[in-house]
Design a protein around this motif. Structure first.
Motif, mmCIF file in Angstrom:
data_model
loop_
_atom_site.group_PDB
_atom_site.id
_atom_site.type_symbol
_atom_site.label_atom_id
_atom_site.label_comp_id
_atom_site.label_asym_id
_atom_site.label_seq_id
_atom_site.Cartn_x
_atom_site.Cartn_y
_atom_site.Cartn_z
ATOM 1 N N GLY A 122 16.357 -43.537 -14.209
ATOM 2 C CA GLY A 122 15.075 -44.102 -13.807
ATOM 3 C C GLY A 122 15.009 -45.609 -13.958
ATOM 4 N N VAL A 123 13.892 -46.157 -13.531
ATOM 5 C CA VAL A 123 13.636 -47.591 -13.625
ATOM 6 C C VAL A 123 12.238 -47.789 -14.197
ATOM 7 N N GLN A 124 12.148 -48.655 -15.215
ATOM 8 C CA GLN A 124 10.839 -49.050 -15.734
ATOM 9 C C GLN A 124 10.416 -50.310 -15.001
ATOM 10 N N ILE A 125 9.218 -50.262 -14.437
ATOM 11 C CA ILE A 125 8.713 -51.333 -13.583
ATOM 12 C C ILE A 125 7.473 -51.936 -14.231
ATOM 13 N N THR A 126 7.474 -53.249 -14.405
ATOM 14 C CA THR A 126 6.286 -53.951 -14.888
ATOM 15 C C THR A 126 5.732 -54.763 -13.727
ATOM 16 N N THR A 127 4.481 -54.479 -13.400
ATOM 17 C CA THR A 127 3.833 -55.090 -12.246
ATOM 18 C C THR A 127 2.559 -55.792 -12.680
ATOM 19 N N GLN A 128 2.382 -57.009 -12.226
ATOM 20 C CA GLN A 128 1.083 -57.660 -12.389
ATOM 21 C C GLN A 128 0.220 -57.216 -11.222
ATOM 22 N N VAL A 129 -0.898 -56.573 -11.558
ATOM 23 C CA VAL A 129 -1.822 -56.120 -10.529
ATOM 24 C C VAL A 129 -3.081 -56.966 -10.628
ATOM 25 N N THR A 130 -3.407 -57.624 -9.546
ATOM 26 C CA THR A 130 -4.628 -58.413 -9.479
ATOM 27 C C THR A 130 -5.568 -57.707 -8.520
ATOM 28 N N ILE A 131 -6.689 -57.256 -9.053
ATOM 29 C CA ILE A 131 -7.698 -56.616 -8.207
ATOM 30 C C ILE A 131 -8.723 -57.677 -7.864
ATOM 31 N N GLU A 132 -8.865 -57.897 -6.570
ATOM 32 C CA GLU A 132 -9.798 -58.928 -6.104
ATOM 33 C C GLU A 132 -10.953 -58.288 -5.367
ATOM 34 N N ARG A 133 -12.087 -58.979 -5.405
ATOM 35 C CA ARG A 133 -13.283 -58.530 -4.695
ATOM 36 C C ARG A 133 -13.435 -59.375 -3.445
ATOM 37 N N GLU A 134 -13.684 -58.724 -2.345
ATOM 38 C CA GLU A 134 -13.854 -59.419 -1.078
ATOM 39 C C GLU A 134 -14.970 -60.453 -1.207
ATOM 40 N N GLY A 135 -14.659 -61.697 -0.801
ATOM 41 C CA GLY A 135 -15.637 -62.776 -0.824
ATOM 42 C C GLY A 135 -15.748 -63.513 -2.144
ATOM 43 N N SER A 136 -14.929 -63.161 -3.115
ATOM 44 C CA SER A 136 -14.985 -63.811 -4.429
ATOM 45 C C SER A 136 -13.691 -64.584 -4.695
ATOM 46 N N ASP A 137 -13.824 -65.729 -5.336
ATOM 47 C CA ASP A 137 -12.643 -66.528 -5.695
ATOM 48 C C ASP A 137 -11.961 -65.996 -6.949
ATOM 49 N N LYS A 138 -12.720 -65.307 -7.785
ATOM 50 C CA LYS A 138 -12.233 -64.867 -9.088
ATOM 51 C C LYS A 138 -11.831 -63.395 -9.027
ATOM 52 N N PRO A 139 -10.679 -63.033 -9.600
ATOM 53 C CA PRO A 139 -10.308 -61.612 -9.619
ATOM 54 C C PRO A 139 -11.256 -60.822 -10.514
ATOM 55 N N VAL A 140 -11.360 -59.523 -10.249
ATOM 56 C CA VAL A 140 -12.214 -58.664 -11.070
ATOM 57 C C VAL A 140 -11.414 -57.936 -12.152
ATOM 58 N N CYS A 141 -10.105 -57.873 -11.962
ATOM 59 C CA CYS A 141 -9.227 -57.268 -12.968
ATOM 60 C C CYS A 141 -7.828 -57.827 -12.772
ATOM 61 N N VAL A 142 -7.195 -58.181 -13.881
ATOM 62 C CA VAL A 142 -5.790 -58.573 -13.861
ATOM 63 C C VAL A 142 -5.110 -57.753 -14.948
ATOM 64 N N ALA A 143 -4.089 -56.991 -14.564
ATOM 65 C CA ALA A 143 -3.434 -56.089 -15.517
ATOM 66 C C ALA A 143 -1.921 -56.133 -15.327
ATOM 67 N N GLU A 144 -1.212 -56.009 -16.442
ATOM 68 C CA GLU A 144 0.223 -55.775 -16.402
ATOM 69 C C GLU A 144 0.424 -54.285 -16.587
ATOM 70 N N ALA A 145 0.788 -53.620 -15.514
ATOM 71 C CA ALA A 145 0.969 -52.168 -15.532
ATOM 72 C C ALA A 145 2.450 -51.848 -15.644
ATOM 73 N N VAL A 146 2.758 -50.882 -16.497
ATOM 74 C CA VAL A 146 4.143 -50.448 -16.696
ATOM 75 C C VAL A 146 4.252 -49.004 -16.226
ATOM 76 N N SER A 147 5.198 -48.755 -15.347
ATOM 77 C CA SER A 147 5.417 -47.397 -14.849
ATOM 78 C C SER A 147 6.909 -47.110 -14.842
ATOM 79 N N ARG A 148 7.224 -45.862 -14.699
ATOM 80 C CA ARG A 148 8.625 -45.450 -14.566
ATOM 81 C C ARG A 148 8.757 -44.599 -13.310
ATOM 82 N N ARG A 149 9.844 -44.833 -12.598
ATOM 83 C CA ARG A 149 10.165 -44.062 -11.388
ATOM 84 C C ARG A 149 11.525 -43.416 -11.587
ATOM 85 N N TYR A 150 11.632 -42.188 -11.139
ATOM 86 C CA TYR A 150 12.877 -41.434 -11.299
ATOM 87 C C TYR A 150 13.341 -40.893 -9.960
ATOM 88 N N PRO A 151 14.645 -41.083 -9.673
ATOM 89 C CA PRO A 151 15.196 -40.577 -8.402
ATOM 90 C C PRO A 151 15.343 -39.055 -8.416
#
Length: 151
Positions: A122-151
């Protein structure tokens, strides 16, 4: 939708924004159902009349409701081929810089921060996820999400 043909393709995406989801509308029904599921019935979320006179001019989504959209936004943004299973492994950091008024549209932007081999091929993946709101300059959530994927 970004299609990742193989886990072996991930290192080439390091440091890059590699996927963006479609827009998703936040409804009062979602907020109410989340309040029921979590027991968080604070008036800024569920009392529309009171929230209309409150600091945000209307009801807002729970921060954790916004965070809970990560799997849906991810599903809308990317597809991993040759992967039989993916699991959430955790979060390194989460912030909610701005509110999400009910009726807003949000989307996720995904940037690959790390990918490391783990057991069972498998692979452990760390992703920065920025959730933005339409029409806003500022994000509503910023998270470092860690997941694992297996073939």
């Amino acid at each position: 939708m970004k299609t990742i043909e193989s886990l072996a393709d991930l290192p080439a995406l390091l440091g890059q924004e590699f996927a963006i989801s479609d827009w998703l509308t936040i409804t009062q029904e979602q907020v109410n159902l989340f309040a029921d599921a979590t027991g968080d019935h604070q008036w800024i979320h569920v009392d529309v009349e009171r929230a209309n006179a409150g600091p945000f001019g209307g009801p807002i989504a729970h921060g954790f409701l916004t965070l809970s959209l990560l799997p849906k936004l991810s599903e809308m943004a990317m597809e991993f081929r040759g992967v039989r299973m993916g699991v959430n492994y955790g979060l390194n950091k989460v912030r909610f810089p701005a509110p999400v008024p009910v009726g807003s549209r949000v989307r996720g932007r995904f940037k690959l921060l790390a990918c490391e081999p783990v057991d069972r091929g498998g692979v452990q993946i760390t992703t920065q996820v920025t959730i933005e709101r339409e029409g806003s300059d500022k994000p509503v959530c910023v998270a470092e999400a860690v997941s694992r994927r297996y073939p």
